[in-house]
Design a protein around this motif. Structure first.
Motif, mmCIF file in Angstrom:
data_model
loop_
_atom_site.group_PDB
_atom_site.id
_atom_site.type_symbol
_atom_site.label_atom_id
_atom_site.label_comp_id
_atom_site.label_asym_id
_atom_site.label_seq_id
_atom_site.Cartn_x
_atom_site.Cartn_y
_atom_site.Cartn_z
ATOM 1 N N ILE A 57 0.824 -1.203 0.000
ATOM 2 C CA ILE A 57 0.000 0.000 0.000
ATOM 3 C C ILE A 57 0.860 1.256 0.000
ATOM 4 O O ILE A 57 0.480 2.290 -0.564
ATOM 5 N N ALA A 60 1.917 1.831 -3.560
ATOM 6 C CA ALA A 60 0.798 2.398 -4.313
ATOM 7 C C ALA A 60 0.600 3.875 -4.002
ATOM 8 O O ALA A 60 0.221 4.666 -4.867
ATOM 9 N N ALA A 202 -3.110 0.417 -6.110
ATOM 10 C CA ALA A 202 -3.208 -0.348 -4.874
ATOM 11 C C ALA A 202 -3.945 -1.665 -5.072
ATOM 12 O O ALA A 202 -3.705 -2.640 -4.346
#
Length: 288
Positions: A57, A60, A202
């Motif tokens: 994450i 992303a 993501a």
């Protein structure tokens, strides 16, 4: 105010589409090659962050930096053009042949830039083929194989999946382009464009230009992927999915719902020091 309303944004999309058609082939190739390379930078940055922290994450979250660089510089990204040019086409401001010619030049330029960065990145990562110990090498190989033979093993279901991920990706990417137009301030543009790009990356959706870099880079680093695997199981279906996502879910949808929501200038009645926008069916009466 720095906020641009949606009904005005669709007109900005149309104007941008007209402007893109006016660019020369050399401008298109240079600007699109830069975009392809910059998205490669963003991809390796995201992979680096993921490998170093173990948090996908986080990778992303920082990937959109490359997209923001592209849009702030006014460079050419074919996935964004899959929404901007059709908006102008739907409004009959450009022709189908001009649109296709533009998209082909930008696609080719994005590919050239992505491949150039892949070669340069391979040199930097392997000491020009002399070393294979860098921590990013297995990560990029894994990504390249997952994006190609990873889908191939599922046959038709895999092809439908990669096509669908292409749609979902460019639905968000083109919204990044649209949201960029909703602000007139640099900070507003950056924040607005960051949101949908973070969302697509993501969730592991498929972006044609990112894949122009990461799959060839994986092949150079030793991924068990050949040219046919790259194009048949990823590049072609992802590009088609990106087209559908940009044309249908962004350009057409926004055009249909917002294009006729702008009150023509002839309906503006000047009354003293105020400009009163006359009430029209479906609109509020606004005073400025």
């Amino acid at each position: 105010m720095s906020y641009t309303k949606p009904a005005e944004v669709i007109n900005l999309m149309i104007q941008a589409g007209k402007a893109k058609i006016q660019l020369s082939p050399s401008d298109l190739l240079i600007r699109s090659a830069l975009s392809g390379a910059i998205l490669g930078f963003g991809t390796t940055l995201a992979v680096t962050a993921t490998v170093q922290t173990g948090s996908g994450i986080l990778g992303a979250a920082i990937f959109p930096a490359c997209f923001i660089i592209v849009v702030l510089l006014g460079l050419e990204l074919v996935t964004g053009s899959f929404a901007i040019l059709p908006a102008a086409y739907f409004d009959r401001k450009i022709t189908m042949s001009a649109m296709i010619k533009n998209l082909l030049f930008v696609f080719a330029g994005n590919l050239l830039g992505a491949l150039l960065y892949a070669v340069l990145f391979w040199i930097s990562l392997t000491n020009m083929g002399s070393s294979d110990t860098h921590a990013l090498i297995p990560a990029i190989i894994k990504i390249a194989e997952a994006k190609t033979t990873g889908y191939a093993q599922y046959g038709a279901a895999g092809m439908i999946t990669v096509f669908t991920k292409g749609i979902l990706c460019n639905w968000m990417v083109t919204l990044g382009v649209v949201l960029f137009l909703t602000s007139t301030s640099a900070s507003g543009k950056i924040i607005a464009a960051w949101l949908p790009i973070f969302i697509f990356f993501a969730q592991g959706f498929e972006h044609a230009v990112v894949n122009m870099f990461v799959i060839p880079a994986g092949m150079m680093l030793g991924a068990k992927v050949n040219f046919g695997d790259w194009w048949i199981y990823n590049q072609l279906p992802v590009t088609l999915g990106n087209i559908v996502g940009g044309v249908i879910f962004t350009a057409l949808a926004l055009y249909l719902t917002y294009k006729e929501k702008v009150i023509p200038a002839k309906e503006i009645e000047m009354t003293g020091s105020k400009a009163v926008l006359m009430e029209k069916a479906g609109y509020e009466r606004l005073e400025i």
